[in-house]
Design a protein around this motif. Structure first.
Motif, PDB file in Angstrom:
ATOM      1  N   ALA A 133       0.861  -1.183   0.000  1.00 26.59           N
ATOM      2  CA  ALA A 133       0.000   0.000   0.000  1.00 26.59           C
ATOM      3  C   ALA A 133       0.894   1.229   0.000  1.00 26.59           C
ATOM      4  N   ARG A 134       0.432   2.275  -0.637  1.00 26.82           N
ATOM      5  CA  ARG A 134       1.214   3.502  -0.731  1.00 26.82           C
ATOM      6  C   ARG A 134       1.032   4.322   0.556  1.00 26.82           C
ATOM      7  N   THR A 135       2.139   4.678   1.185  1.00 24.72           N
ATOM      8  CA  THR A 135       2.100   5.522   2.378  1.00 24.72           C
ATOM      9  C   THR A 135       2.976   6.751   2.159  1.00 24.72           C
ATOM     10  N   VAL A 136       2.706   7.775   2.943  1.00 21.50           N
ATOM     11  CA  VAL A 136       3.482   9.017   2.911  1.00 21.50           C
ATOM     12  C   VAL A 136       3.690   9.467   4.348  1.00 21.50           C
ATOM     13  N   THR A 137       4.524  10.469   4.521  1.00 15.46           N
ATOM     14  CA  THR A 137       4.605  11.131   5.818  1.00 15.46           C
ATOM     15  C   THR A 137       3.480  12.150   5.868  1.00 15.46           C
ATOM     16  N   ILE A 138       2.505  11.908   6.736  1.00 10.88           N
ATOM     17  CA  ILE A 138       1.409  12.870   6.858  1.00 10.88           C
ATOM     18  C   ILE A 138       1.743  13.874   7.953  1.00 10.88           C
ATOM     19  N   HIS A 139       1.259  15.090   7.772  1.00 12.62           N
ATOM     20  CA  HIS A 139       1.482  16.149   8.756  1.00 12.62           C
ATOM     21  C   HIS A 139       0.755  15.835  10.058  1.00 12.62           C
ATOM     22  N   GLY A 140      -0.483  15.366   9.951  1.00 13.87           N
ATOM     23  CA  GLY A 140      -1.241  14.989  11.135  1.00 13.87           C
ATOM     24  C   GLY A 140      -2.347  15.953  11.510  1.00 13.87           C
ATOM     25  N   LYS A 141      -2.172  17.244  11.204  1.00 13.49           N
ATOM     26  CA  LYS A 141      -3.228  18.213  11.499  1.00 13.49           C
ATOM     27  C   LYS A 141      -3.019  19.452  10.646  1.00 13.49           C
ATOM     28  N   ILE A 142      -3.265  19.309   9.342  1.00 12.00           N
ATOM     29  CA  ILE A 142      -3.061  20.465   8.471  1.00 12.00           C
ATOM     30  C   ILE A 142      -4.099  21.537   8.787  1.00 12.00           C
ATOM     31  N   SER A 143      -3.647  22.765   8.745  1.00 10.17           N
ATOM     32  CA  SER A 143      -4.477  23.924   9.051  1.00 10.17           C
ATOM     33  C   SER A 143      -3.709  25.150   8.597  1.00 10.17           C
ATOM     34  N   THR A 144      -4.422  26.207   8.221  1.00 10.31           N
ATOM     35  CA  THR A 144      -3.715  27.439   7.858  1.00 10.31           C
ATOM     36  C   THR A 144      -2.986  28.012   9.069  1.00 10.31           C
ATOM     37  N   GLU A 145      -3.381  27.620  10.279  1.00 14.19           N
ATOM     38  CA  GLU A 145      -2.653  28.043  11.477  1.00 14.19           C
ATOM     39  C   GLU A 145      -1.298  27.369  11.560  1.00 14.19           C
ATOM     40  N   HIS A 146      -1.148  26.252  10.873  1.00 15.63           N
ATOM     41  CA  HIS A 146       0.108  25.497  10.875  1.00 15.63           C
ATOM     42  C   HIS A 146       0.849  25.639   9.551  1.00 15.63           C
ATOM     43  N   PHE A 147       0.482  26.658   8.774  1.00 17.14           N
ATOM     44  CA  PHE A 147       1.145  26.947   7.498  1.00 17.14           C
ATOM     45  C   PHE A 147       1.472  28.433   7.505  1.00 17.14           C
ATOM     46  N   LEU A 148       2.737  28.749   7.726  1.00 19.34           N
ATOM     47  CA  LEU A 148       3.148  30.121   8.009  1.00 19.34           C
ATOM     48  C   LEU A 148       4.014  30.695   6.892  1.00 19.34           C
ATOM     49  N   TYR A 149       3.903  32.010   6.703  1.00 18.77           N
ATOM     50  CA  TYR A 149       4.684  32.697   5.682  1.00 18.77           C
ATOM     51  C   TYR A 149       5.936  33.339   6.275  1.00 18.77           C
ATOM     52  N   ASP A 150       7.032  33.251   5.505  1.00 16.90           N
ATOM     53  CA  ASP A 150       8.230  33.974   5.907  1.00 16.90           C
ATOM     54  C   ASP A 150       8.209  35.376   5.292  1.00 16.90           C
ATOM     55  N   GLU A 151       9.324  36.097   5.421  1.00 16.82           N
ATOM     56  CA  GLU A 151       9.388  37.477   4.945  1.00 16.82           C
ATOM     57  C   GLU A 151       9.190  37.588   3.436  1.00 16.82           C
ATOM     58  N   ARG A 152       9.511  36.512   2.690  1.00 17.12           N
ATOM     59  CA  ARG A 152       9.385  36.523   1.227  1.00 17.12           C
ATOM     60  C   ARG A 152       8.005  36.072   0.756  1.00 17.12           C
ATOM     61  N   GLY A 153       7.151  35.664   1.699  1.00 12.65           N
ATOM     62  CA  GLY A 153       5.831  35.179   1.329  1.00 12.65           C
ATOM     63  C   GLY A 153       5.790  33.703   0.995  1.00 12.65           C
ATOM     64  N   LEU A 154       6.862  32.963   1.312  1.00 15.42           N
ATOM     65  CA  LEU A 154       6.897  31.521   1.093  1.00 15.42           C
ATOM     66  C   LEU A 154       6.245  30.812   2.277  1.00 15.42           C
ATOM     67  N   GLY A 155       5.474  29.768   1.990  1.00 19.82           N
ATOM     68  CA  GLY A 155       4.752  29.057   3.039  1.00 19.82           C
ATOM     69  C   GLY A 155       5.536  27.885   3.590  1.00 19.82           C
ATOM     70  N   TYR A 156       5.476  27.714   4.913  1.00 21.51           N
ATOM     71  CA  TYR A 156       6.185  26.630   5.606  1.00 21.51           C
ATOM     72  C   TYR A 156       5.231  25.941   6.574  1.00 21.51           C
ATOM     73  N   PHE A 157       5.290  24.616   6.596  1.00 23.64           N
ATOM     74  CA  PHE A 157       4.515  23.867   7.579  1.00 23.64           C
ATOM     75  C   PHE A 157       5.211  23.887   8.935  1.00 23.64           C
ATOM     76  N   THR A 158       4.405  23.957   9.965  1.00 22.64           N
ATOM     77  CA  THR A 158       4.915  23.814  11.325  1.00 22.64           C
ATOM     78  C   THR A 158       4.016  22.831  12.063  1.00 22.64           C
ATOM     79  N   ASN A 159       4.371  22.525  13.312  1.00 16.01           N
ATOM     80  CA  ASN A 159       3.558  21.645  14.159  1.00 16.01           C
ATOM     81  C   ASN A 159       3.437  20.232  13.578  1.00 16.01           C
ATOM     82  N   PHE A 160       4.574  19.571  13.423  1.00 12.91           N
ATOM     83  CA  PHE A 160       4.605  18.194  12.939  1.00 12.91           C
ATOM     84  C   PHE A 160       4.506  17.178  14.075  1.00 12.91           C
ATOM     85  N   GLU A 161       3.928  17.573  15.180  1.00 14.57           N
ATOM     86  CA  GLU A 161       3.923  16.711  16.364  1.00 14.57           C
ATOM     87  C   GLU A 161       3.094  15.449  16.187  1.00 14.57           C
TER      88      GLU A 161
END
Length: 338
Positions: A202-230
């Motif tokens: 079966a195909r598996t991936v690393t899942i984030h676990g709780k995707i949310s725009t609160e856990h997707f943050l922008y840096d100074e350049r406007g690039l998005g980064y995931f956080t909260n991989f707990e």
């Protein structure tokens, strides 16, 4: 800005000294401490110690696979990626400004594109025996058929009442649509098994676990980064989609076309295979909230709060109808992976 309540600035200084830092001022945003130091602004987050090793392992694995849109976790001076303090584990990250400048919904589109990329870079085949697949199918099918029987029996009990309670009357009104949703889930589960019963992987991936725009943050350049991989783990890719949809669709009735577009964006970058689609739609359409509400009402005879039970049943019906719309839109437009 809410000031720190459960950790004093002295506590935080004891933690960040492991990173060679001194906190000059501390604020709090939700579960994250914003720490101002002479070396810059940092974010400090608490995590349960039992989740610490898995969290770091998944983050490092994603970095090794070339996925770098993760808010970095800084090592302490001794090389560890967390500091144990008063029974809890704390980890340190840079503070991202997270300034949103695009139109409403664009952040969701970016988040789902990044999620698809995260899954694409972490995908792997995981062995699963034909016997284990069959056992899971039979157990799930048996449980769902049992719930279908319960819903029908409860309907008969309601219809036998000379004067139906408000809950019983509402349940009878919703029964046919609930039963149709459950039948759809069962058909999709049967489709999944027919499509995959001979597969030993079966195909598996690393899942984030709780995707949310609160856990997707922008840096100074406007690039998005995931956080909260707990809550990160290896699982089927749609296990990142299901909790997001569950939270999003738990609302008043709406067409949720934006939500459909977001998930289609994900599918366009990371298409599901035929068996994955069937299982995804089976889980998504399954009317668990209504079933659980009816089971609770049935089990609490003599201790029921009728008005609250009726309001809860109405809310779960709205969620089911919202989900029905999204399932129908996605099931018509999701292309399978080759």
């Amino acid at each position: 800005m809410k000031r720190v309540t459960d950790l004093s600035q002295q506590d935080i200084n004891r933690i960040v000294k492991h990173y060679g830092l001194n906190a000059e001022y501390v604020g709090r945003y939700g579960k994250v401490y914003k720490i101002y130091t002479g070396q810059g602004i940092f974010a400090l987050k608490k995590i349960a110690p039992q989740n610490g090793m898995g969290f770091i392992r998944h983050v490092q694995s994603l970095y090794q696979r070339g996925y770098n849109r993760i808010v970095p976790v800084y090592p302490a001076l001794d090389g560890r990626y967390g500091v144990l303090y008063n029974g809890a584990l704390y980890y340190l990250m840079p503070w991202l400004p997270n300034e949103e400048k695009e139109a409403r919904g664009e952040k969701h589109q970016k988040m789902f594109r990044e999620l698809a990329r995260l899954h694409s870079l972490s995908v792997k085949d995981t062995e699963i025996s034909i016997e284990k697949r069959r056992e899971y199918y039979e157990e799930t099918l048996s449980r769902w058929y049992g719930q279908q029987d319960f819903l029908e029996e409860f309907l008969e009990r309601c219809e036998e009442q000379v004067y139906m309670s408000p809950f019983a009357l509402l349940y009878c009104t919703f029964y046919n649509e609930t039963n149709q949703a459950l039948k759809f889930s069962i058909r999709q589960l049967e489709n999944w098994y027919e499509q995959s019963k001979e597969m030993e992987k079966a195909r598996t991936v690393t899942i984030h676990g709780k995707i949310s725009t609160e856990h997707f943050l922008y840096d100074e350049r406007g690039l998005g980064y995931f956080t909260n991989f707990e809550l990160a783990k290896n699982a089927a890719p749609f296990y990142d989609l299901l909790p997001f949809l569950s939270r999003t669709l738990d609302s008043y009735p709406s067409r949720f076309d934006d939500c459909v577009d977001w998930v289609k964006t994900y599918f366009s970058y990371f298409p599901l295979k035929e068996d994955e689609k069937s299982l995804f739609f089976s889980y998504l359409a399954y009317p668990a909230p209504i079933i659980q509400t009816v089971e609770e009402y049935f089990a609490n005879e003599g201790k029921r709060h009728e008005a609250r039970a009726v309001a809860k049943l109405q809310e779960k019906y709205w969620r089911m109808k919202n989900t029905e719309y999204v399932v129908m839109q996605l099931s018509q437009g999701a292309a399978p992976a080759s």
